[in-house]
Design a protein around this motif. Structure first.
Motif: not given
Length: 231
Positions: A88-92
């Motif tokens: 999620e962090n990568t995509l956010a």
């Protein structure tokens, strides 16, 4: 466990050594680690260094520190939340990567489903048939069948009998679900999705891996093109 080498940053070294112990199985999931005082004595460092090391392991999802009576550091029993957070962090950070991520799912999941065509049992075929019937019944009642439609994919990937493939698909599905606010099919025509599931199930009955791969690719690609508004 080993003493800290003076040239290294102490809390990072302690975290690394504890991580190695956990990965070697010295401490099993759910097992309590030694208390801070014991770890401090063992590594010959202060308790504040131990707390910093445990914080690193907590952020990595390997350790959970519980408070209160009977609390302390425990080896995590479920590392999925940490892995999910990393996705999620990568995509956010880079919203443009959402489309790439969805496309990766459209490449990987059909290949995994093709494996399922070769490993699926009669009992799992029966579970898919029950799922399809439940989806059809919900739609005929005018109700949402989305939960059944999502479960279809879970049953399918679990039939590979490979928990790592199941984890990959679950991570990707959960990440996309949170980012888009859907599971990829919440706003689509349930009857059409069900029709495609029935075609995939028919290919699974015949253990036709190539057809399962092709049908799954078309199915997932169509879903994400509509969800993400891409061609």
């Amino acid at each position: 466990m080993q003493p800290v080498r003076p040239a290294e940053r102490r809390h990072e070294t302690v975290a690394r050594l504890l991580r190695e112990e956990i990965l070697r199985g010295t401490y099993r999931p759910g097992e309590r680690l030694p208390i801070e005082r014991e770890l401090s004595r063992h590594f010959d460092v202060s308790r504040s260094v131990i707390r910093q090391a445990l914080l690193i392991l907590d952020q990595q999802g390997l350790v959970r520190v519980r408070s209160g009576v009977g609390g302390g550091p425990f080896v995590a029993q479920d590392t999925m939340p940490a892995a999910l957070a990393a996705f999620e962090n990568t995509l956010a950070v880079d919203p443009s990567s959402v489309a790439e991520f969805a496309w990766a799912k459209c490449i990987l999941e059909p290949a995994i489903n093709a494996v399922a065509a070769e490993t699926i049992s009669d009992e799992q075929i029966a579970a898919l048939e029950t799922n399809v019937e439940a989806s059809r019944a919900a739609l005929e009642r005018g109700e949402s069948a989305v939960d059944h439609l999502i479960d279809f994919h879970s049953i399918l990937v679990n039939s590979t009998r490979n928990r790592f493939l199941a984890i990959i698909v679950e991570l990707m599905s959960r990440s996309m679900d949170r980012l888009t606010g859907t599971a990829g099919i919440r706003h689509l025509d349930g009857a059409h999705v069900l029709e495609e599931h029935e075609a995939i199930m028919d290919a699974l009955r015949r253990r036709d891996a190539d057809e399962v791969r092709a049908l799954s690719r078309d199915h997932l690609t169509g879903i994400w093109r509509e969800e993400l508004g891409t061609d």
